[in-house]
Design an enzyme around this catalytic site. Structure first.
Site, mmCIF file in Angstrom:
data_model
loop_
_atom_site.group_PDB
_atom_site.id
_atom_site.type_symbol
_atom_site.label_atom_id
_atom_site.label_comp_id
_atom_site.label_asym_id
_atom_site.label_seq_id
_atom_site.Cartn_x
_atom_site.Cartn_y
_atom_site.Cartn_z
ATOM 1 N N GLY A 78 13.993 77.363 43.096
ATOM 2 C CA GLY A 78 14.625 76.485 44.086
ATOM 3 C C GLY A 78 14.866 77.189 45.407
ATOM 4 N N ARG A 142 7.868 76.483 40.539
ATOM 5 C CA ARG A 142 8.574 76.884 39.322
ATOM 6 C C ARG A 142 7.635 77.335 38.193
ATOM 7 N NH1 ARG A 142 13.939 76.342 39.635
ATOM 8 N NH2 ARG A 142 14.875 74.758 40.979
ATOM 9 N N ASP A 172 17.259 84.708 37.960
ATOM 10 C CA ASP A 172 17.278 85.610 36.803
ATOM 11 C C ASP A 172 15.963 85.562 36.022
ATOM 12 O OD1 ASP A 172 18.017 83.016 36.205
ATOM 13 O OD2 ASP A 172 19.417 83.551 34.624
ATOM 14 N N ASP A 173 15.444 84.363 35.784
ATOM 15 C CA ASP A 173 14.200 84.263 35.005
ATOM 16 C C ASP A 173 13.021 84.875 35.757
ATOM 17 O OD1 ASP A 173 15.295 83.123 32.806
ATOM 18 O OD2 ASP A 173 14.782 81.053 33.350
ATOM 19 N N LYS A 199 17.695 85.918 44.288
ATOM 20 C CA LYS A 199 17.842 84.653 45.007
ATOM 21 C C LYS A 199 18.419 83.572 44.117
ATOM 22 C CE LYS A 199 15.727 81.528 43.987
ATOM 23 N NZ LYS A 199 14.930 80.452 43.408
ATOM 24 N N THR A 200 19.347 82.798 44.533
ATOM 25 C CA THR A 200 19.702 81.486 44.000
ATOM 26 C C THR A 200 21.022 81.033 44.615
ATOM 27 O OG1 THR A 200 20.237 80.092 42.101
ATOM 28 C CG2 THR A 200 20.768 82.415 41.824
ATOM 29 N N ASP A 202 22.904 79.121 43.211
ATOM 30 C CA ASP A 202 23.838 78.930 42.096
ATOM 31 C C ASP A 202 24.819 80.093 41.935
ATOM 32 O OD1 ASP A 202 22.241 76.759 41.775
ATOM 33 O OD2 ASP A 202 21.475 77.287 39.800
ATOM 34 N N LYS A 239 42.793 55.729 51.376
ATOM 35 C CA LYS A 239 42.496 54.648 50.429
ATOM 36 C C LYS A 239 41.415 54.971 49.398
ATOM 37 C CE LYS A 239 39.348 52.238 53.573
ATOM 38 N NZ LYS A 239 38.998 51.027 54.275
ATOM 39 N N TYR A 240 40.812 56.163 49.479
ATOM 40 C CA TYR A 240 39.750 56.464 48.515
ATOM 41 C C TYR A 240 40.013 57.764 47.770
ATOM 42 C CZ TYR A 240 36.785 53.097 51.013
ATOM 43 O OH TYR A 240 36.273 51.970 51.588
ATOM 44 N N MET A 247 25.882 70.960 43.203
ATOM 45 C CA MET A 247 24.784 71.634 42.520
ATOM 46 C C MET A 247 25.216 72.968 41.909
ATOM 47 S SD MET A 247 21.055 71.825 44.214
ATOM 48 C CE MET A 247 19.909 70.510 43.849
ATOM 49 N N ARG A 249 23.401 73.903 38.629
ATOM 50 C CA ARG A 249 22.854 73.849 37.268
ATOM 51 C C ARG A 249 23.935 74.098 36.220
ATOM 52 N NH1 ARG A 249 17.316 74.071 36.356
ATOM 53 N NH2 ARG A 249 16.990 75.262 38.239
ATOM 54 N N GLU A 308 27.852 70.560 38.637
ATOM 55 C CA GLU A 308 26.670 69.815 38.172
ATOM 56 C C GLU A 308 26.482 69.866 36.652
ATOM 57 O OE1 GLU A 308 22.062 69.615 39.662
ATOM 58 O OE2 GLU A 308 22.905 71.599 39.422
ATOM 59 N N GLU A 412 21.322 69.159 50.351
ATOM 60 C CA GLU A 412 21.828 69.234 51.734
ATOM 61 C C GLU A 412 22.045 70.677 52.190
ATOM 62 O OE1 GLU A 412 22.944 67.429 49.292
ATOM 63 O OE2 GLU A 412 23.333 65.375 49.949
ATOM 64 N N ARG A 414 20.514 73.631 50.532
ATOM 65 C CA ARG A 414 19.594 74.673 50.056
ATOM 66 C C ARG A 414 18.678 75.236 51.140
ATOM 67 N NH1 ARG A 414 16.772 73.353 44.423
ATOM 68 N NH2 ARG A 414 15.413 72.174 45.809
HETATM 69 P P1 FBP Z 1 17.068 78.265 41.280
HETATM 70 O O1 FBP Z 1 17.864 78.696 40.086
HETATM 71 O O2 FBP Z 1 15.617 78.290 41.063
HETATM 72 O O3 FBP Z 1 17.479 79.032 42.505
HETATM 73 O O4 FBP Z 1 17.421 76.743 41.608
HETATM 74 C C1 FBP Z 1 18.722 76.300 41.593
HETATM 75 C C2 FBP Z 1 18.876 74.811 41.813
HETATM 76 O O5 FBP Z 1 19.080 74.525 43.170
HETATM 77 C C3 FBP Z 1 20.020 74.263 40.962
HETATM 78 O O6 FBP Z 1 21.246 74.360 41.632
HETATM 79 C C4 FBP Z 1 19.582 72.856 40.676
HETATM 80 O O7 FBP Z 1 20.122 72.393 39.468
HETATM 81 C C5 FBP Z 1 18.096 72.966 40.599
HETATM 82 O O8 FBP Z 1 17.728 74.087 41.389
HETATM 83 C C6 FBP Z 1 17.372 71.750 41.092
HETATM 84 O O9 FBP Z 1 16.017 71.908 40.831
HETATM 85 P P2 FBP Z 1 14.846 71.187 41.632
HETATM 86 O O10 FBP Z 1 14.687 71.951 42.912
HETATM 87 O O11 FBP Z 1 13.661 71.402 40.779
HETATM 88 O O12 FBP Z 1 15.236 69.774 41.878
#
Ligand code: FBP
Length: 538
Positions: A78, A142, A172-173, A199-200, A202, A239-240, A247, A249, A308, A412, A414
């Site tokens: 991602g 991916r 990590d993977d 990188k991530t 998350d 009111k809301y 995000m 994962r 998420e 929004e 990434r």
């Molecule tokens: P990475 O772990 O590859 O960095 O991706 C993270 C992520 O953005 C998660 O937060 C999210 O659940 C997922 O990718 C969404 O995947 P996709 O880009 O395939 O919609």
């Protein structure tokens, strides 16, 4: 290509580098290392890359120049803000060693290496992308690098292009696979080195060595800006109740960081839900209690942050999802599959709002699993909290109004233009990767530490990937993997939330972080995340 005023100004930003990477560089090797667990198994699987030392770069008087060499770079998984700066850092790092070095970018992620799709990244191309968000310079994907046929295809193209090293930018993977590749290339005596970069968005690729993954800082700042805007709207209109899914994962680092930045009324942390074995009913009940308590003070508004991955951390939902995955793998008739659920799972299934229950049976990924990220947890909670409050009203326990609005923030943030932190961190990771290559290293991850200090004082070096590995069960088989970091309930960031959340729930204590600032005073522009500050203060 048309550009905004900010894009033009930002293009000339010169990312900061640690002092050690600015001139002549000397390499210092530490002690031999061990994997975090399962040492015997990991050593057996990685005979050539196991046990290597952590290395550190130090400033040296003399600048060495190297024979020219070619390097390939791959973006994996991602998008995360700062990827382009890693690549520009690698480019500048290589050119600082020898101006005739060449950098090739493999297109569309790891499949570019396997399918021989690439471009040469020239100075003109690199300059177009400095300090910009996105991965569009070469694209990402991916595809997993797991098969020896893929590795061999990589050797072919590297030999053709004279590539002596690959940099794999991923989570990590992808970094685990980078190490498998490094080991294979050593075993085969190919002379091709492999270096990883963390990188991530998350934030779950971190450990005793890696302080943070890149992109987490910028993404959390973007989400926190918008959460703050919603909070101000909520506090204006009164009111809301806004239910905001974030995000991330599995791990709740993003929700937790945004919670610390904005001080919402409720911030759910999946890891706590799992540890306390909370049921969906309990989560809904807790939220309804807070709504009622605020209503009693005349505040019929609020903000709830939802990670998420929540649904998979609720024990009864986890069991239900596992049963459905199994049943639907052998039974295409949904009705017949549902009839075979255990009584406990059938009762959970029947308690869900119809739309959500249907999502659980419909959306499968290519491995036959429910795509949990597509389940609209924010809507699920709004519906169930609404029902609970109606019951409470009938019992005289709630006298306010409840109107819920759902949001999901992920894409929004990434590809936002990297914050100064990510711009500097990523550029340093890339520049540093070039130095690791020049030092002949392979099976290492680019390492930049001391990141809560000014960039000048950051420590640069490399950590052997095998040091971060343990054995885990994946798809029914034990595999060597980099250990994923979930939120630690005894860690400082979670404790900060836990210590303050009772106050934030009832009172309106919102903080409005505002948009990322790229220019201006350092305390506004260069702040790392609260998570990093709290973790490093220990
Ligand atoms: P990475 O772990 O590859 O960095 O991706 C993270 C992520 O953005 C998660 O937060 C999210 O659940 C997922 O990718 C969404 O995947 P996709 O880009 O395939 O919609």
């Amino acid at each position: 290509m048309a550009k905004s005023a900010l894009q033009i100004a930002r293009a000339s930003y010169q990312p900061k580098l640690p002092k050690a990477l600015k001139g002549g560089i000397a390499l210092k090797e530490g002690q031999a290392t061990q994997s975090v667990a399962d040492q015997d198994e990991i050593k057996k699987l990685f005979p050539n890359t196991y046990g290597m030392p952590v290395v550190t770069f130090e400033a040296a008087a003399e600048k060495v120049s190297l024979p020219a060499m070619n390097v390939g770079v791959i973006l994996s998984g991602g998008q995360a803000p700062g990827g382009h700066n890693v690549i520009s850092g690698i480019f500048d790092g290589l050119k600082s060693l020898n101006k005739d070095c060449k950098l090739y970018g493999f297109l569309g992620g790891p499949s570019g290496l396997v399918d021989h799709k690439y471009i040469e990244l020239t100075a003109d191309i690199i300059d177009e992308y400095r300090n910009t968000g996105g991965f569009d310079i070469i694209g990402s994907g991916r595809t997993k690098l797991e098969e020896t046929s893929q590795f061999d295809s990589g050797i072919e193209i590297c030999n053709k292009l004279g590539i002596k090293a690959l940099v794999i930018i991923g989570g990590d993977d992808s970094n685990t696979n980078a190490c498998v590749l490094a080991e294979y290339y050593l075993q085969k005596n190919t002379g091709i080195q492999v270096i990883g970069c963390p990188k991530t968005i998350d934030g779950d690729l971190k450990n005793d060595m890696i302080e943070t993954s890149f992109g987490f800082d910028t993404a959390c700042k973007v989400y926190s800006e918008v959460i703050g805007n919603i909070m101000r709207d909520a506090n204006s209109a009164k009111k809301y109740w806004h239910f905001i899914k974030l995000m991330g994962r599995s791990a709740s680092h993003i929700a937790l960081e945004c919670g610390l930045q904005t001080q919402p009324n409720i911030c759910i942390v999946s890891e706590e839900v799992e540890a306390k074995k909370m049921t969906l009913g309990q989560i809904v009940g807790d939220i309804a209690e807070t709504v009622a308590a605020r209503a009693a003070k005349g505040n019929n508004f609020g903000v709830v942050l939802i990670p998420e991955g929540l649904i998979e951390f609720i024990p009864e939902m986890k069991v239900l999802i596992a049963e459905l995955n199994d049943l639907l793998a052998h039974e295409s008739d949904v009705k017949a599959a549902l009839a075979k659920l255990t009584p406990a799972s059938a009762s959970v299934y029947n308690s869900l709002p119809e739309g959500i229950a249907k999502q659980l049976t419909l959306d499968r990924d290519p491995h036959g699993n429910v795509q949990v990220s597509l389940i609209e947890t924010e809507k699920l909670l709004i519906e169930m909290v609404g029902k609970k409050l109606a019951e409470m009203k009938a019992e005289g326990k709630f006298s306010g109004k409840f109107s819920g609005l759902g949001h999901f923030f992920g894409y929004e943030g990434r590809c936002a233009a990297p914050s100064n932190f990510d711009a500097d961190y990523c550029y340093s990771l890339g520049f540093n990767a070039a130095q690791l290559i020049a030092s002949g290293k392979t099976g290492y991850m680019s390492l930049i530490r001391n990141t809560t200090a000014p960039a000048e004082q950051w420590i640069a070096g490399g950590v052997p990937v095998t040091m971060m590995m343990n054995m885990e069960r994946r798809h029914g088989e034990m595999k060597p993997v980099i250990r994923k970091a979930l939120v630690e309930l005894n860690g400082a960031p979670f404790k900060k939330l836990a210590d303050n959340r009772a106050d934030w729930a009832i009172n309106t204590s919102y903080v409005y972080p505002g948009p990322i600032q790229y220019f201006g005073p350092s305390e506004v522009c260069d702040q790392p995340t609260k998570t990093l500050m709290l973790e490093q203060a220990k």
